[in-house]
Design a protein around this motif. Structure first.
Motif, PDB file in Angstrom:
ATOM      1  N   ASP A   1      40.663  29.184  40.283  1.00  0.00           N
ATOM      2  CA  ASP A   1      39.638  28.163  40.034  1.00  0.00           C
ATOM      3  C   ASP A   1      39.487  27.958  38.524  1.00  0.00           C
ATOM      4  OD1 ASP A   1      37.556  26.502  41.137  1.00  0.00           O
ATOM      5  OD2 ASP A   1      36.078  27.957  40.431  1.00  0.00           O
ATOM      6  N   ASN A   2      39.435  29.032  37.787  1.00  0.00           N
ATOM      7  CA  ASN A   2      39.186  28.953  36.345  1.00  0.00           C
ATOM      8  C   ASN A   2      40.373  28.348  35.591  1.00  0.00           C
ATOM      9  OD1 ASN A   2      36.772  30.163  36.942  1.00  0.00           O
ATOM     10  ND2 ASN A   2      37.398  32.206  36.303  1.00  0.00           N
ATOM     11  N   VAL A   3      41.572  28.740  35.966  1.00  0.00           N
ATOM     12  CA  VAL A   3      42.752  28.211  35.281  1.00  0.00           C
ATOM     13  C   VAL A   3      42.838  26.691  35.465  1.00  0.00           C
ATOM     14  CG1 VAL A   3      45.288  28.189  35.399  1.00  0.00           C
ATOM     15  CG2 VAL A   3      44.055  30.370  35.289  1.00  0.00           C
TER      16      VAL A   3
ATOM     17  N   ALA B   1      30.585  46.610  35.038  1.00  0.00           N
ATOM     18  CA  ALA B   1      29.523  45.623  34.775  1.00  0.00           C
ATOM     19  C   ALA B   1      29.003  44.887  36.002  1.00  0.00           C
ATOM     20  CB  ALA B   1      29.942  44.610  33.713  1.00  0.00           C
ATOM     21  N   TYR B   2      29.874  44.177  36.715  1.00  0.00           N
ATOM     22  CA  TYR B   2      29.354  43.320  37.776  1.00  0.00           C
ATOM     23  C   TYR B   2      29.893  43.749  39.144  1.00  0.00           C
ATOM     24  CZ  TYR B   2      29.200  40.533  33.509  1.00  0.00           C
ATOM     25  OH  TYR B   2      29.026  40.111  32.212  1.00  0.00           O
ATOM     26  N   ALA B   3      29.003  44.000  40.080  1.00  0.00           N
ATOM     27  CA  ALA B   3      29.376  44.286  41.468  1.00  0.00           C
ATOM     28  C   ALA B   3      30.588  45.204  41.555  1.00  0.00           C
ATOM     29  CB  ALA B   3      29.653  42.968  42.205  1.00  0.00           C
TER      30      ALA B   3
ATOM     31  N   GLY C   1      35.801  36.165  32.982  1.00  0.00           N
ATOM     32  CA  GLY C   1      36.103  37.448  33.608  1.00  0.00           C
ATOM     33  C   GLY C   1      36.138  37.325  35.126  1.00  0.00           C
ATOM     34  N   THR C   2      37.081  37.995  35.733  1.00  0.00           N
ATOM     35  CA  THR C   2      37.083  38.090  37.193  1.00  0.00           C
ATOM     36  C   THR C   2      37.967  39.227  37.655  1.00  0.00           C
ATOM     37  OG1 THR C   2      37.346  36.932  39.291  1.00  0.00           O
ATOM     38  CG2 THR C   2      38.956  36.407  37.570  1.00  0.00           C
ATOM     39  N   LYS C   3      37.707  39.649  38.895  1.00  0.00           N
ATOM     40  CA  LYS C   3      38.516  40.687  39.521  1.00  0.00           C
ATOM     41  C   LYS C   3      39.235  40.126  40.738  1.00  0.00           C
ATOM     42  CE  LYS C   3      34.183  42.803  41.109  1.00  0.00           C
ATOM     43  NZ  LYS C   3      33.424  42.383  39.956  1.00  0.00           N
ATOM     44  N   ARG C   4      39.208  38.791  40.924  1.00  0.00           N
ATOM     45  CA  ARG C   4      39.831  38.235  42.129  1.00  0.00           C
ATOM     46  C   ARG C   4      40.603  36.958  41.856  1.00  0.00           C
ATOM     47  NH1 ARG C   4      35.485  39.737  45.359  1.00  0.00           N
ATOM     48  NH2 ARG C   4      33.861  40.136  43.838  1.00  0.00           N
TER      49      ARG C   4
ATOM     50  N   LEU D   1      44.899  38.788  27.715  1.00  0.00           N
ATOM     51  CA  LEU D   1      44.123  39.711  28.548  1.00  0.00           C
ATOM     52  C   LEU D   1      43.149  40.455  27.641  1.00  0.00           C
ATOM     53  CD1 LEU D   1      46.952  41.297  30.754  1.00  0.00           C
ATOM     54  CD2 LEU D   1      45.631  39.205  31.175  1.00  0.00           C
ATOM     55  N   ASP D   2      41.854  40.313  27.921  1.00  0.00           N
ATOM     56  CA  ASP D   2      40.844  40.963  27.081  1.00  0.00           C
ATOM     57  C   ASP D   2      40.258  42.191  27.778  1.00  0.00           C
ATOM     58  OD1 ASP D   2      39.055  40.793  24.621  1.00  0.00           O
ATOM     59  OD2 ASP D   2      37.585  40.962  26.246  1.00  0.00           O
ATOM     60  N   THR D   3      40.310  43.319  27.075  1.00  0.00           N
ATOM     61  CA  THR D   3      39.737  44.549  27.599  1.00  0.00           C
ATOM     62  C   THR D   3      39.019  45.272  26.454  1.00  0.00           C
ATOM     63  OG1 THR D   3      40.250  46.630  28.770  1.00  0.00           O
ATOM     64  CG2 THR D   3      41.927  45.812  27.272  1.00  0.00           C
TER      65      THR D   3
HETATM   66  N1  LIG Z   1      32.775  41.209  22.983  1.00  0.00           N
HETATM   67  C1  LIG Z   1      31.761  41.476  23.777  1.00  0.00           C
HETATM   68  O1  LIG Z   1      30.754  42.077  23.359  1.00  0.00           O
HETATM   69  C2  LIG Z   1      31.832  41.039  25.205  1.00  0.00           C
HETATM   70  C3  LIG Z   1      30.665  41.003  26.006  1.00  0.00           C
HETATM   71  C4  LIG Z   1      30.794  40.577  27.328  1.00  0.00           C
HETATM   72  C5  LIG Z   1      32.038  40.195  27.822  1.00  0.00           C
HETATM   73  N2  LIG Z   1      33.147  40.274  27.044  1.00  0.00           N
HETATM   74  C6  LIG Z   1      34.498  39.865  27.513  1.00  0.00           C
HETATM   75  O2  LIG Z   1      34.403  38.524  27.967  1.00  0.00           O
HETATM   76  C7  LIG Z   1      34.898  38.441  29.304  1.00  0.00           C
HETATM   77  C8  LIG Z   1      34.143  37.347  30.042  1.00  0.00           C
HETATM   78  O3  LIG Z   1      32.768  37.632  30.135  1.00  0.00           O
HETATM   79  P1  LIG Z   1      32.097  38.201  31.477  1.00  0.00           P
HETATM   80  O4  LIG Z   1      33.175  38.660  32.393  1.00  0.00           O
HETATM   81  O5  LIG Z   1      31.073  39.168  31.053  1.00  0.00           O
HETATM   82  O6  LIG Z   1      31.313  36.955  32.059  1.00  0.00           O
HETATM   83  P2  LIG Z   1      31.765  35.544  32.631  1.00  0.00           P
HETATM   84  O7  LIG Z   1      33.194  35.296  32.395  1.00  0.00           O
HETATM   85  O8  LIG Z   1      30.786  34.568  32.112  1.00  0.00           O
HETATM   86  O9  LIG Z   1      31.458  35.730  34.189  1.00  0.00           O
HETATM   87  C9  LIG Z   1      32.120  36.703  34.946  1.00  0.00           C
HETATM   88  C10 LIG Z   1      31.492  36.738  36.326  1.00  0.00           C
HETATM   89  O10 LIG Z   1      31.662  35.454  36.942  1.00  0.00           O
HETATM   90  C11 LIG Z   1      32.322  35.584  38.180  1.00  0.00           C
HETATM   91  N3  LIG Z   1      33.280  34.467  38.277  1.00  0.00           N
HETATM   92  C12 LIG Z   1      34.381  34.274  37.517  1.00  0.00           C
HETATM   93  N4  LIG Z   1      34.974  33.111  37.828  1.00  0.00           N
HETATM   94  C13 LIG Z   1      34.242  32.545  38.795  1.00  0.00           C
HETATM   95  C14 LIG Z   1      34.350  31.338  39.529  1.00  0.00           C
HETATM   96  N5  LIG Z   1      35.331  30.470  39.297  1.00  0.00           N
HETATM   97  N6  LIG Z   1      33.405  31.075  40.481  1.00  0.00           N
HETATM   98  C15 LIG Z   1      32.403  31.952  40.723  1.00  0.00           C
HETATM   99  N7  LIG Z   1      32.243  33.118  40.050  1.00  0.00           N
HETATM  100  C16 LIG Z   1      33.153  33.408  39.107  1.00  0.00           C
HETATM  101  C17 LIG Z   1      33.001  36.923  38.173  1.00  0.00           C
HETATM  102  O11 LIG Z   1      32.986  37.412  39.497  1.00  0.00           O
HETATM  103  P3  LIG Z   1      33.865  38.661  40.017  1.00  0.00           P
HETATM  104  O12 LIG Z   1      33.390  39.820  39.192  1.00  0.00           O
HETATM  105  O13 LIG Z   1      33.462  38.752  41.444  1.00  0.00           O
HETATM  106  O14 LIG Z   1      35.278  38.341  39.822  1.00  0.00           O
HETATM  107  C18 LIG Z   1      32.135  37.746  37.247  1.00  0.00           C
HETATM  108  O15 LIG Z   1      31.105  38.390  37.956  1.00  0.00           O
HETATM  109  C19 LIG Z   1      34.667  39.847  29.859  1.00  0.00           C
HETATM  110  O16 LIG Z   1      35.421  40.065  31.023  1.00  0.00           O
HETATM  111  C20 LIG Z   1      35.043  40.688  28.674  1.00  0.00           C
HETATM  112  O17 LIG Z   1      36.449  40.794  28.604  1.00  0.00           O
HETATM  113  C21 LIG Z   1      33.035  40.668  25.735  1.00  0.00           C
END
Ligand SMILES: NC(=O)c1ccc[n+]([C@@H]2O[C@H](COP(=O)([O-])OP(=O)(O)OC[C@H]3O[C@@H](n4cnc5c(N)ncnc54)[C@H](OP(=O)(O)O)[C@@H]3O)[C@@H](O)[C@H]2O)c1
Length: 316
Positions: free
Chosen positions: A288-290, A24-26, A279-282, A50-52
């Motif tokens: 920061d989030n916790v 999805a992202y980068a 969501g994050t990979k780092r 952990l959500d996958t």
């Molecule tokens: N059920 C569904 O249909 C559905 C849809 C979308 C998502 N999801 C689930 O929900 C989870 C969360 O959603 P999401 O990952 O799409 O979006 P999100 O949590 O809103 O944002 C994730 C993005 O924010 C960045 N990030 C995370 N923490 C940060 C911080 N403290 N400061 C700056 N940037 C930060 C991450 O960067 P990096 O990538 O560089 O770490 C990533 O690109 C997903 O991982 C997935 O498990 C479910």
């Protein structure tokens, strides 16, 4: 870390979305060693959820959980939540498939990729309009009966669909979008229904796919990044929504916090049944989030955040 209840299932109040670890992202930025370290650090910090999903990758994200969590001996310290019911059509499009036989096969394939005997929380990624939800959910209830799954969840379901499913087998969680720029699940009654029934609400994209952290600008969204085709990430939308980020930053500055932390603290405020899964990979972002769990938003903060505009652009 404090715990929250998704009906009978107890998890850390902040979970970890694993999607960006392989999708999805980068994706070009993915560093497998950092992904492994992030998952280990999550467990150290007490993040248990952990959500996958099978479709993340597609079909690679669950294997990361296997390699870095299950095979690393950390399986008993986490709740693994995965999903089935979406199938890739091509590189960017996904179809829904809730046919009972296919859901059973998808669950078996997830068990295999995860390397586990039982999935803790198995979620229906999307409801298939061509299959009555009773049939799909009935097949999922059989997965519990046969010991392949412990608890069942829905994703992006309506009030009516949740009620139908819950009458057949308890809905442990509903996963849908909730963040400072998306209040659709407040307006449509899903958040309330979950609270009334004790169903957990897993807030996905709590950081607005990164935008609400203030770190995402047009130049960081490369070709192939999911956001490049998302209406909220056009140049116009990014500019139009700058006031949301500015408002979050103003609240964050009062707490010496980051915008991401305030965005997550706001999600945590939406009910004791709500668990954000950023969501994050780092490790940097994970930590920061916790730490957002320590922020106590004041009445004035909440009023300022409530007054911010929502995104004018649709989610998809
Ligand atoms: N059920 C569904 O249909 C559905 C849809 C979308 C998502 N999801 C689930 O929900 C989870 C969360 O959603 P999401 O990952 O799409 O979006 P999100 O949590 O809103 O944002 C994730 C993005 O924010 C960045 N990030 C995370 N923490 C940060 C911080 N403290 N400061 C700056 N940037 C930060 C991450 O960067 P990096 O990538 O560089 O770490 C990533 O690109 C997903 O991982 C997935 O498990 C479910």
């Amino acid at each position: 870390m404090k715990q929250r209840s998704l009906r009978d299932l107890t998890v850390s109040e902040i979970g970890l979305g694993c999607m960006p670890m392989s999708w999805a992202y980068a994706v070009a930025d993915v560093d497998p060693e950092e992904v492994a370290a992030t998952l280990r650090r999550a467990v150290e910090l007490g993040v248990t959820l952990l959500d996958t999903a099978d479709v993340y990758g597609p079909f690679t994200n669950e294997m990361l959980i296997r390699e870095y969590v299950v095979d690393a001996g950390l399986r008993d310290q986490v709740t693994i939540a995965t999903k089935g019911g979406l199938v890739p059509i091509d590189a960017t499009n996904y179809g829904r498939n809730g046919r009972p036989d296919d859901i059973r096969a998808a669950c078996d394939a997830s068990l295999e990729r995860l390397g586990v005997d039982m999935i803790d929380l198995y979620q229906l990624h999307r409801i298939d309009p061509d299959v009555p939800v009773e049939e799909t959910w009935g097949a999922m209830a059989d997965l519990v009966a046969t010991g392949k799954v412990s608890y069942l969840g829905l994703s992006e379901a309506s009030v009516e669909e949740i009620l139908v499913a819950d009458s057949i087998h308890p809905v442990t969680s509903v996963q849908s979008e909730l963040s400072l720029w998306t209040d659709e699940n407040v307006v449509n009654g899903v958040l309330n229904l979950c609270e009334e029934r004790g169903i957990g609400f897993l807030a996905y994209c709590p950081l607005g796919r990164g935008y609400l952290t203030g770190t995402v600008t047009a130049d960081v969204i490369g070709e192939g990044d999911f956001r490049s085709a998302n209406p909220r990430f056009t140049a116009e939308a990014l500019t139009a929504n700058e006031s949301i980020v500015a408002g979050i930053r103003a609240v964050a500055s009062r707490h010496g916090a980051t915008a991401a932390q305030v965005a997550l603290a706001w999600v945590l405020e939406q009910g004791a049944h709500v668990v954000p899964i950023p969501g994050t990979k780092r490790r940097r972002w994970l930590e920061d989030n916790v730490a957002a769990a320590d922020i106590v938003l004041t009445t004035a903060d909440l009023a300022d955040l409530a007054a911010l505009p929502r995104s004018g652009a649709p989610r998809y």
